[in-house]
Design a protein around this motif. Structure first.
Motif, PDB file in Angstrom:
ATOM      1  N   MET A  38       0.824  -1.211   0.000  1.00 31.63           N
ATOM      2  CA  MET A  38       0.000   0.000   0.000  1.00 31.63           C
ATOM      3  C   MET A  38       0.858   1.260   0.000  1.00 31.63           C
ATOM      4  O   MET A  38       0.570   2.215  -0.725  1.00 31.63           O
ATOM      5  CB  MET A  38      -0.949   0.005   1.197  1.00 31.63           C
ATOM      6  CG  MET A  38      -2.011  -1.050   1.114  1.00 31.63           C
ATOM      7  SD  MET A  38      -2.941  -1.093   2.652  1.00 31.63           S
ATOM      8  CE  MET A  38      -4.583  -1.198   2.013  1.00 31.63           C
ATOM      9  N   VAL A  39       1.903   1.265   0.804  1.00 32.86           N
ATOM     10  CA  VAL A  39       2.793   2.419   0.866  1.00 32.86           C
ATOM     11  C   VAL A  39       3.447   2.636  -0.500  1.00 32.86           C
ATOM     12  O   VAL A  39       3.534   3.774  -0.987  1.00 32.86           O
ATOM     13  CB  VAL A  39       3.866   2.239   1.973  1.00 32.86           C
ATOM     14  CG1 VAL A  39       5.003   3.242   1.831  1.00 32.86           C
ATOM     15  CG2 VAL A  39       3.224   2.346   3.346  1.00 32.86           C
ATOM     16  N   TYR A  40       3.881   1.558  -1.135  1.00 33.70           N
ATOM     17  CA  TYR A  40       4.501   1.680  -2.451  1.00 33.70           C
ATOM     18  C   TYR A  40       3.505   2.235  -3.476  1.00 33.70           C
ATOM     19  O   TYR A  40       3.859   3.102  -4.276  1.00 33.70           O
ATOM     20  CB  TYR A  40       5.051   0.331  -2.923  1.00 33.70           C
ATOM     21  CG  TYR A  40       5.708   0.413  -4.273  1.00 33.70           C
ATOM     22  CD1 TYR A  40       6.982   0.934  -4.413  1.00 33.70           C
ATOM     23  CD2 TYR A  40       5.049  -0.008  -5.416  1.00 33.70           C
ATOM     24  CE1 TYR A  40       7.585   1.042  -5.657  1.00 33.70           C
ATOM     25  CE2 TYR A  40       5.637   0.094  -6.666  1.00 33.70           C
ATOM     26  CZ  TYR A  40       6.911   0.608  -6.772  1.00 33.70           C
ATOM     27  OH  TYR A  40       7.494   0.718  -8.004  1.00 33.70           O
ATOM     28  N   ALA A  41       2.275   1.745  -3.447  1.00 31.33           N
ATOM     29  CA  ALA A  41       1.258   2.225  -4.388  1.00 31.33           C
ATOM     30  C   ALA A  41       1.031   3.726  -4.215  1.00 31.33           C
ATOM     31  O   ALA A  41       0.965   4.474  -5.197  1.00 31.33           O
ATOM     32  CB  ALA A  41      -0.052   1.464  -4.194  1.00 31.33           C
ATOM     33  N   VAL A  42       0.920   4.174  -2.988  1.00 32.03           N
ATOM     34  CA  VAL A  42       0.707   5.598  -2.715  1.00 32.03           C
ATOM     35  C   VAL A  42       1.950   6.402  -3.102  1.00 32.03           C
ATOM     36  O   VAL A  42       1.845   7.481  -3.694  1.00 32.03           O
ATOM     37  CB  VAL A  42       0.338   5.819  -1.232  1.00 32.03           C
ATOM     38  CG1 VAL A  42       0.355   7.289  -0.863  1.00 32.03           C
ATOM     39  CG2 VAL A  42      -1.017   5.196  -0.935  1.00 32.03           C
TER      40      VAL A  42
ATOM     41  N   MET B 183      -1.498  -2.074  -5.576  1.00 33.50           N
ATOM     42  CA  MET B 183      -2.752  -2.164  -4.823  1.00 33.50           C
ATOM     43  C   MET B 183      -3.374  -3.559  -4.942  1.00 33.50           C
ATOM     44  O   MET B 183      -3.924  -4.082  -3.968  1.00 33.50           O
ATOM     45  CB  MET B 183      -3.752  -1.106  -5.303  1.00 33.50           C
ATOM     46  CG  MET B 183      -3.404   0.296  -4.848  1.00 33.50           C
ATOM     47  SD  MET B 183      -3.218   0.461  -3.056  1.00 33.50           S
ATOM     48  CE  MET B 183      -4.891   0.233  -2.512  1.00 33.50           C
ATOM     49  N   VAL B 184      -3.282  -4.172  -6.115  1.00 33.22           N
ATOM     50  CA  VAL B 184      -3.798  -5.537  -6.274  1.00 33.22           C
ATOM     51  C   VAL B 184      -2.998  -6.504  -5.401  1.00 33.22           C
ATOM     52  O   VAL B 184      -3.576  -7.378  -4.751  1.00 33.22           O
ATOM     53  CB  VAL B 184      -3.792  -5.958  -7.761  1.00 33.22           C
ATOM     54  CG1 VAL B 184      -4.055  -7.437  -7.918  1.00 33.22           C
ATOM     55  CG2 VAL B 184      -4.828  -5.152  -8.539  1.00 33.22           C
ATOM     56  N   VAL B 185      -1.684  -6.339  -5.366  1.00 34.91           N
ATOM     57  CA  VAL B 185      -0.852  -7.180  -4.499  1.00 34.91           C
ATOM     58  C   VAL B 185      -1.254  -6.970  -3.042  1.00 34.91           C
ATOM     59  O   VAL B 185      -1.368  -7.931  -2.267  1.00 34.91           O
ATOM     60  CB  VAL B 185       0.652  -6.883  -4.723  1.00 34.91           C
ATOM     61  CG1 VAL B 185       1.518  -7.524  -3.651  1.00 34.91           C
ATOM     62  CG2 VAL B 185       1.075  -7.362  -6.103  1.00 34.91           C
ATOM     63  N   ALA B 186      -1.498  -5.725  -2.654  1.00 39.65           N
ATOM     64  CA  ALA B 186      -1.946  -5.442  -1.281  1.00 39.65           C
ATOM     65  C   ALA B 186      -3.277  -6.132  -0.988  1.00 39.65           C
ATOM     66  O   ALA B 186      -3.474  -6.679   0.097  1.00 39.65           O
ATOM     67  CB  ALA B 186      -2.068  -3.933  -1.057  1.00 39.65           C
ATOM     68  N   LEU B 187      -4.183  -6.126  -1.966  1.00 40.85           N
ATOM     69  CA  LEU B 187      -5.468  -6.809  -1.782  1.00 40.85           C
ATOM     70  C   LEU B 187      -5.297  -8.317  -1.636  1.00 40.85           C
ATOM     71  O   LEU B 187      -6.006  -8.954  -0.852  1.00 40.85           O
ATOM     72  CB  LEU B 187      -6.413  -6.501  -2.942  1.00 40.85           C
ATOM     73  CG  LEU B 187      -7.032  -5.113  -2.941  1.00 40.85           C
ATOM     74  CD1 LEU B 187      -7.824  -4.879  -4.227  1.00 40.85           C
ATOM     75  CD2 LEU B 187      -7.927  -4.915  -1.730  1.00 40.85           C
ATOM     76  N   VAL B 188      -4.374  -8.883  -2.372  1.00 40.51           N
ATOM     77  CA  VAL B 188      -4.097 -10.325  -2.239  1.00 40.51           C
ATOM     78  C   VAL B 188      -3.604 -10.629  -0.830  1.00 40.51           C
ATOM     79  O   VAL B 188      -4.071 -11.578  -0.184  1.00 40.51           O
ATOM     80  CB  VAL B 188      -3.077 -10.791  -3.300  1.00 40.51           C
ATOM     81  CG1 VAL B 188      -2.557 -12.187  -2.985  1.00 40.51           C
ATOM     82  CG2 VAL B 188      -3.693 -10.752  -4.686  1.00 40.51           C
ATOM     83  N   PHE B 189      -2.687  -9.816  -0.337  1.00 42.50           N
ATOM     84  CA  PHE B 189      -2.187 -10.030   1.020  1.00 42.50           C
ATOM     85  C   PHE B 189      -3.285  -9.795   2.063  1.00 42.50           C
ATOM     86  O   PHE B 189      -3.387 -10.533   3.048  1.00 42.50           O
ATOM     87  CB  PHE B 189      -0.977  -9.139   1.313  1.00 42.50           C
ATOM     88  CG  PHE B 189       0.277  -9.585   0.621  1.00 42.50           C
ATOM     89  CD1 PHE B 189       0.741 -10.883   0.731  1.00 42.50           C
ATOM     90  CD2 PHE B 189       1.004  -8.702  -0.156  1.00 42.50           C
ATOM     91  CE1 PHE B 189       1.886 -11.308   0.093  1.00 42.50           C
ATOM     92  CE2 PHE B 189       2.159  -9.109  -0.805  1.00 42.50           C
ATOM     93  CZ  PHE B 189       2.603 -10.406  -0.679  1.00 42.50           C
ATOM     94  N   ALA B 190      -4.115  -8.788   1.850  1.00 40.15           N
ATOM     95  CA  ALA B 190      -5.230  -8.531   2.773  1.00 40.15           C
ATOM     96  C   ALA B 190      -6.208  -9.697   2.757  1.00 40.15           C
ATOM     97  O   ALA B 190      -6.719 -10.110   3.807  1.00 40.15           O
ATOM     98  CB  ALA B 190      -5.938  -7.229   2.390  1.00 40.15           C
ATOM     99  N   GLY B 191      -6.478 -10.247   1.584  1.00 38.89           N
ATOM    100  CA  GLY B 191      -7.349 -11.415   1.485  1.00 38.89           C
ATOM    101  C   GLY B 191      -6.762 -12.614   2.208  1.00 38.89           C
ATOM    102  O   GLY B 191      -7.490 -13.377   2.861  1.00 38.89           O
TER     103      GLY B 191
END
Length: 179
Positions: free
Chosen positions: A85-89, A111-119
């Motif tokens: 998320m930090v990288y995306a921002v 952000m998609v990678v962050a969503l995968v990790f959040a999932g």
């Protein structure tokens, strides 16, 4: 050795080309190392180092000194989510790429990678609650009551829809930004 060695090698190649790049007087070394900096704006010529460090932290560190138990696995998932998320921002704010669409794509991918990790975090929590509560044979399980999802599959569907919406927003933003 490779993860740290590649960071050191990239830095050793990028430091000597700083002045020729910023003065816009390419020399043989800056031309030979253009694969490291040609996609980035001049002031961000070193961004490939940031990108490589991010990749090493998400994969290399996990493989080398990764989690040893369930609790540390969850902490690694949180770390990976926050880092993505930090990288995306950061990419969205700094705009290190020469081409706007490259910045949009890099931000969307992070952000998609962050969503995968959040999932993965949500699924881990759901399964841990379900396992510790005995599965809740009668009626609603504790995991369902807490997360609102009947199974980890619900989390997957939710994240797929969220990812599709996110990608659609980035595509629309990219098209609007290119006009």
């Amino acid at each position: 050795l490779w993860p740290l060695g590649s960071l050191v090698l990239f830095a050793a190649l990028l430091v000597p080309v700083r002045r020729p790049l910023l003065q816009q007087r390419p020399n043989s070394l800056s031309r030979a190392t253009s694969f490291l900096h040609r996609e980035y704006k001049l002031q961000w010529y070193w961004w490939e180092e940031v990108e490589l460090a991010r990749k090493i932290m998400l994969t290399g560190c996990f493989a080398l000194i990764g989690p040893r138990d369930e609790a540390s696995s969850f902490v690694w998932l949180i770390f990976a989510t926050v880092l993505s998320m930090v990288y995306a921002v950061l990419v969205a704010l700094v705009q290190p790429f020469k081409r706007f669409e490259d910045a949009m794509l890099a931000s969307a991918a992070a952000m998609v990678v962050a969503l995968v990790f959040a999932g993965s975090q949500l699924s881990t929590v759901w399964m841990a609650i379900d396992e510790r509560s005995g599965g809740g044979e009668e009626g609603q399980s504790d995991a369902e009551a807490i997360t609102g999802m009947r199974s980890p599959n619900g989390i997957l569907v939710f994240l797929l829809v969220l990812t599709a919406v996110l990608l659609l927003l980035f595509i629309v933003g990219g098209v609007v930004g290119l006009r």
